[in-house]
Every structure is written in C-alpha cells, then in structure tokens.
Design an enzyme around this catalytic site. Structure first.
Site, short mmCIF file in Angstrom:
data_model
loop_
_atom_site.label_atom_id
_atom_site.label_comp_id
_atom_site.label_asym_id
_atom_site.label_seq_id
_atom_site.Cartn_x
_atom_site.Cartn_y
_atom_site.Cartn_z
N SER A 1 0.81 -1.23 0.00
CA SER A 1 0.00 0.00 0.00
C SER A 1 0.84 1.27 0.00
O SER A 1 0.38 2.31 -0.49
CB SER A 1 -0.94 0.01 1.22
N HIS B 1 -0.73 5.33 6.83
CA HIS B 1 -0.39 5.65 5.45
C HIS B 1 -0.07 7.14 5.31
O HIS B 1 -0.87 7.98 5.70
CB HIS B 1 -1.54 5.27 4.52
N ASP C 1 -5.66 7.25 9.46
CA ASP C 1 -5.30 5.99 10.12
C ASP C 1 -3.93 6.04 10.79
O ASP C 1 -3.56 5.14 11.51
CB ASP C 1 -5.35 4.83 9.12
N ASN D 1 3.93 -6.18 5.67
CA ASN D 1 2.74 -6.95 6.00
C ASN D 1 3.09 -8.32 6.57
O ASN D 1 2.34 -8.88 7.37
CB ASN D 1 1.85 -7.10 4.76
N GLY E 1 -1.83 -4.36 0.89
CA GLY E 1 -1.97 -5.59 1.66
C GLY E 1 -1.09 -6.73 1.21
O GLY E 1 -1.12 -7.81 1.81
#
Length: 228
Positions: A54, A207, A204, A120, A91
């Site tokens: 991402s 990011h 969030d 991840n 992801g």
C-alpha cells in the site's frame, strides 16, 4: 534513545494498534498493476518495475500523487528515458509478490526491479525465515531476468518484540548483502521520525499523506539514481 528514534517508536506503536484494520496489514484495494505506459518494449529502453504494497500503491491518495508516480515525473524531468510500471497492491506480502513476479517479469521485461515488500509479513507475525526466503527468491528472479534489483526496507512496531524487530529490519540487509544488491533501509525515514510526524499521515496514522511521498521518493532516489 534520541528524538528521531522516539518519534519513530511512537509511529510504530500506533501502527501496531491499527494495522490489522487498515491497509498495510490486510485491506486490499483493486490491483494497481501495470500503471506505466504500455508502448512497445524497445531494445535498450529502461523499464522500472515496482513491486510493493500500500505504501507504493497510492492507498488513500489521488492517482498520480504517490512516490512511484512522482518517480516517473522525475525521470522525465531529468530526461533519463525510463518507463515505470507500478505493480504494487495494498496488503501484499512477500509471498504474494513472489507468486506474481514471474508473470510480471515475462510481461514487462524490466531493466530495473524495486522490491518494496515485507511490512505486511511482520505485522501478520509471519516467520522471518519465510520472509527472507521470499525476498531472496524475488531478487534472484529479477537478476535471472536481467534486471538490476534494489530492496526497500521497512521497520516494525516494538511491541512485537525487540529481537523480532531487529531481526526483521536486519532481514533486508542480510538479503541485500547475500545477493549483492542495493538497499534503501527504511522507506519512511524522514517521515515517521520527524517532529510533526502526526501531521504527515492520513487519518489511520499508518499511510502517509501525499505531501510525504516526495520525501519517500528522495529516499528511494538516493539508491536508484546510481543504478541508472
């Protein structure tokens, strides 16, 4: 612990709390495959394939504002004559990247491969041995296809264990040294560890905002430019 390290630690602690719910760990957007131009592959032309998650797939950003798109613009501005193919997916893990890479190499025949994967894996608690094996396999596949390869590293939240964090960060260095390829140690250097880091991330707090991506590009560019 110095101030940049403390700020980086604060960012990583927050990442660990949110990662399973947002983007980096598991939210998958539509595949961002082959965003680059699709003109015929001419002999001698530079083609840079970016295989990432991402952080490279413009998660939460307007199309064209991520560091990969900015790299394409910089290459054009400096008349370096390169096609950029962004094959990043939010992801994605090293296993996912490893499974997708052979077809991408065959389709695009890149002269340069940038691998930005692994975060991840750690946030899901996957075995580091597997992550290293996947990274190494991707590097070898890129080299076997005739591409110059560089790795982009990542760091993880300290609550996953200091030893695990050190080993994870060291995995990129180990693979880079064993395979003799360039390494950018931490994509978010200068973003996650700045005094006003909270102002450089989306809601969030995982990011980065669009304004952070030029700094991320600068981090990659320092390693990529000599390769060109």
């Amino acid at each position: 612990m110095n101030q940049p390290q403390m700020r980086r630690r604060e960012w990583m602690l927050h990442c660990s709390a949110c990662a399973l719910a947002l983007g980096v760990a598991g939210v998958t957007t539509a595949p961002v495959a082959a965003q680059g131009r699709t003109e015929a592959k001419t002999a001698g032309a530079r083609r840079i394939l970016v295989l990432g998650d991402s952080l490279s797939a413009e998660y939460g950003l307007a199309r064209g504002s991520g560091w990969v798109a900015l790299m394409d613009e910089r290459l054009k501005a400096q008349k370096l004559g390169a096609e950029v193919i962004n094959a990043s997916i939010s992801g994605d893990t090293t296993s996912g990247g490893r499974s997708r890479l052979p077809a991408l190499l065959q389709q695009h025949r890149p002269t340069h491969l940038i691998i930005e994967l692994g975060g991840n894996d750690a946030l899901r608690g996957l075995p580091l041995k597997m992550t290293r094996e996947n990274l190494k396999a991707m590097v070898q596949a890129g080299k076997d296809a005739g591409a110059k390869v560089m790795l982009v590293g990542m760091q993880i939240p300290p609550n996953m264990g200091a030893a695990y964090g050190r080993d994870f960060e060291g995995s990129f260095k180990t693979v880079a040294q064993e395979e003799k390829v360039p390494l950018q140690p931490f994509l978010l250097a200068g973003v996650a560890d700045r005094p006003d880091a909270a102002d450089w991330f989306q809601g969030d707090r995982i990011h980065p905002l669009a304004k952070a991506h030029p700094l991320m590009l600068d981090n990659v560019w320092k390693v990529l430019r000599p390769m060109l």
